[in-house]
Enzyme design. Structure first.
Site, PDB file in Angstrom:
ATOM      1  N   VAL A   1     -27.983 -11.975   9.413  1.00  0.00           N
ATOM      2  CA  VAL A   1     -27.912 -13.411   9.708  1.00  0.00           C
ATOM      3  C   VAL A   1     -28.067 -13.665  11.212  1.00  0.00           C
ATOM      4  O   VAL A   1     -28.051 -14.809  11.650  1.00  0.00           O
ATOM      5  CB  VAL A   1     -26.604 -14.036   9.153  1.00  0.00           C
ATOM      6  CG1 VAL A   1     -26.568 -13.902   7.636  1.00  0.00           C
ATOM      7  CG2 VAL A   1     -25.366 -13.425   9.788  1.00  0.00           C
TER       8      VAL A   1
ATOM      9  N   TYR B 189     -16.966 -17.849  10.099  1.00  0.00           N
ATOM     10  CA  TYR B 189     -18.352 -17.830  10.579  1.00  0.00           C
ATOM     11  C   TYR B 189     -18.470 -18.396  11.991  1.00  0.00           C
ATOM     12  O   TYR B 189     -19.344 -17.965  12.757  1.00  0.00           O
ATOM     13  CB  TYR B 189     -19.288 -18.524   9.581  1.00  0.00           C
ATOM     14  CG  TYR B 189     -19.458 -17.665   8.340  1.00  0.00           C
ATOM     15  CD1 TYR B 189     -20.196 -16.485   8.388  1.00  0.00           C
ATOM     16  CD2 TYR B 189     -18.821 -17.993   7.147  1.00  0.00           C
ATOM     17  CE1 TYR B 189     -20.304 -15.665   7.277  1.00  0.00           C
ATOM     18  CE2 TYR B 189     -18.931 -17.177   6.024  1.00  0.00           C
ATOM     19  CZ  TYR B 189     -19.679 -16.017   6.101  1.00  0.00           C
ATOM     20  OH  TYR B 189     -19.778 -15.189   5.000  1.00  0.00           O
TER      21      TYR B 189
ATOM     22  N   GLY C 291     -31.447   0.709   8.706  1.00  0.00           N
ATOM     23  CA  GLY C 291     -30.058   0.302   8.944  1.00  0.00           C
ATOM     24  C   GLY C 291     -29.418  -0.475   7.820  1.00  0.00           C
ATOM     25  O   GLY C 291     -28.673  -1.420   8.070  1.00  0.00           O
ATOM     26  N   THR C 292     -29.694  -0.071   6.586  1.00  0.00           N
ATOM     27  CA  THR C 292     -28.997  -0.721   5.471  1.00  0.00           C
ATOM     28  C   THR C 292     -28.421   0.341   4.539  1.00  0.00           C
ATOM     29  O   THR C 292     -29.023   1.404   4.360  1.00  0.00           O
ATOM     30  CB  THR C 292     -29.913  -1.709   4.708  1.00  0.00           C
ATOM     31  OG1 THR C 292     -29.195  -2.256   3.606  1.00  0.00           O
ATOM     32  CG2 THR C 292     -31.182  -1.063   4.210  1.00  0.00           C
ATOM     33  N   SER C 293     -27.276   0.014   3.955  1.00  0.00           N
ATOM     34  CA  SER C 293     -26.613   0.986   3.076  1.00  0.00           C
ATOM     35  C   SER C 293     -27.251   1.011   1.692  1.00  0.00           C
ATOM     36  O   SER C 293     -26.932   1.872   0.880  1.00  0.00           O
ATOM     37  CB  SER C 293     -25.120   0.658   2.964  1.00  0.00           C
ATOM     38  OG  SER C 293     -24.946  -0.655   2.463  1.00  0.00           O
TER      39      SER C 293
ATOM     40  N   HIS D  64     -30.764 -13.520   3.525  1.00  0.00           N
ATOM     41  CA  HIS D  64     -29.325 -13.826   3.435  1.00  0.00           C
ATOM     42  C   HIS D  64     -28.926 -14.990   4.341  1.00  0.00           C
ATOM     43  O   HIS D  64     -27.745 -15.228   4.549  1.00  0.00           O
ATOM     44  CB  HIS D  64     -28.479 -12.587   3.774  1.00  0.00           C
ATOM     45  CG  HIS D  64     -28.529 -11.525   2.717  1.00  0.00           C
ATOM     46  ND1 HIS D  64     -27.965 -10.278   2.860  1.00  0.00           N
ATOM     47  CD2 HIS D  64     -29.076 -11.527   1.468  1.00  0.00           C
ATOM     48  CE1 HIS D  64     -28.159  -9.564   1.758  1.00  0.00           C
ATOM     49  NE2 HIS D  64     -28.838 -10.303   0.910  1.00  0.00           N
TER      50      HIS D  64
ATOM     51  N   CYS E  27     -26.651 -28.812   4.545  1.00  0.00           N
ATOM     52  CA  CYS E  27     -25.807 -29.933   4.127  1.00  0.00           C
ATOM     53  C   CYS E  27     -25.760 -29.970   2.602  1.00  0.00           C
ATOM     54  O   CYS E  27     -26.812 -30.050   1.943  1.00  0.00           O
ATOM     55  CB  CYS E  27     -26.360 -31.245   4.676  1.00  0.00           C
ATOM     56  SG  CYS E  27     -25.403 -32.665   4.095  1.00  0.00           S
TER      57      CYS E  27
ATOM     58  N   CYS F 148     -23.439 -34.216   9.303  1.00  0.00           N
ATOM     59  CA  CYS F 148     -24.813 -33.706   9.127  1.00  0.00           C
ATOM     60  C   CYS F 148     -25.723 -34.531  10.037  1.00  0.00           C
ATOM     61  O   CYS F 148     -25.655 -35.760  10.023  1.00  0.00           O
ATOM     62  CB  CYS F 148     -25.232 -33.856   7.667  1.00  0.00           C
ATOM     63  SG  CYS F 148     -27.000 -33.585   7.406  1.00  0.00           S
TER      64      CYS F 148
END
Ligand code: OAD
Length: 228
Positions: free
Chosen positions: A95, A58, A178-180, A111, A119, A138
């Site tokens: 995201v 990520y 734009g989504t499957s 999502h 945290c 944190c």
């Protein structure tokens, strides 16, 4: 309908809307899930087993995402909220924060967001624009080793689900961009909109797994079709 004139329009957006901003989708031939196994980077088990692998996945993705800029599709959706004819809600599976950068105000990140961490010790969400490691404390409870990307892993509950349900219950027009249509529960939202009597519209590069649920369908790049 909110009143006699205003229509509630709900957009459900997926990775395809950000493709023309240079971000990878998940299931296209060059998509993220063709180069990485979901089980290695996007499940709670993976995060427990190999937190640094998940964090570094990520961290890398974040660099690309945060340097991307909104494209005409994000901008057109944001512009629509200026119209007195529509009350606009954006439910996004993405995201990235391109809807916000474009100016959209009512965005539900079901999502999660890549620019945030949660945290696991104190439960607070904070912004994290740089890389996060097992040593990053944190900012609230100061404990190290508890920060998880604020991204919904497979098997976790969606965020803002109540708000999304509320928007769907009052929806007059539902537009998927734009989504499957393969990841639930988001892929089920169009059925809820249909049951409420909403008009359903799909905008996608090509036919998707759930195209048959839409009354109007437009195929091609979102950056051209959404503004049109
Ligand atoms: P997918 O990769 O599954 O689907 C992207 C869709 O966008 C495909 O149907 C493409 O045809 C279409 N597409 C690609 N480029 C486009 C363009 N320029 N204009 C319009 N459409 C285009 O991505 P999602 O449906 O968003 O979850 O995936 C849903 C979820 O699966 C993601 O949120 C992610 C992933 O696992 C999490 O990470 C929690």
């Amino acid at each position: 309908m909110e009143n006699g004139k205003t229509k509630n329009i709900v957009f459900l957006t997926g990775a395809g809307i950000s493709a023309e901003s240079g971000l990878s989708t998940f299931r296209d031939s060059d998509g993220l899930w063709n180069n990485h196994r979901v089980e290695d980077v996007a499940t709670a088990e993976a995060f427990v087993r190999q937190p640094e692998t998940v964090r570094s996945f990520y961290n890398e993705l974040k660099k690309d995402v945060l340097s991307a800029r909104p494209n005409p599709a994000h901008l057109a959706i944001a512009k629509l909220q200026e119209s007195p004819l529509y009350h606009v809600t954006v439910i996004t599976q993405n995201v990235d924060t391109l809807h916000e950068q474009a100016g959209s105000e009512n965005v539900l990140h079901i999502h999660g967001r890549i620019d945030q961490v949660v945290c696991l010790n104190c439960g607070k969400v904070s912004q994290a624009l740089g890389s996060v490691t097992g040593k990053t404390p944190c900012p609230f409870c100061r404990k190290e080793g508890f920060l998880k990307p604020n991204i919904v892993f497979f098997g976790e509950n969606l965020l803002f689900l109540d708000e999304a349900q509320n928007a769907l219950e009052n929806c007059d027009i539902f537009v998927s961009v734009g989504t499957s249509g393969t990841v639930y529960p988001a892929a089920g939202f169009v059925r809820e909109a249909l049951l409420r009597g909403a008009e359903t519209v799909e905008i996608n590069k090509e036919e998707s797994a759930y195209s048959f649920l839409f009354q109007k369908r437009f195929y091609g790049p979102a950056g051209k079709i959404v503004p049109a």
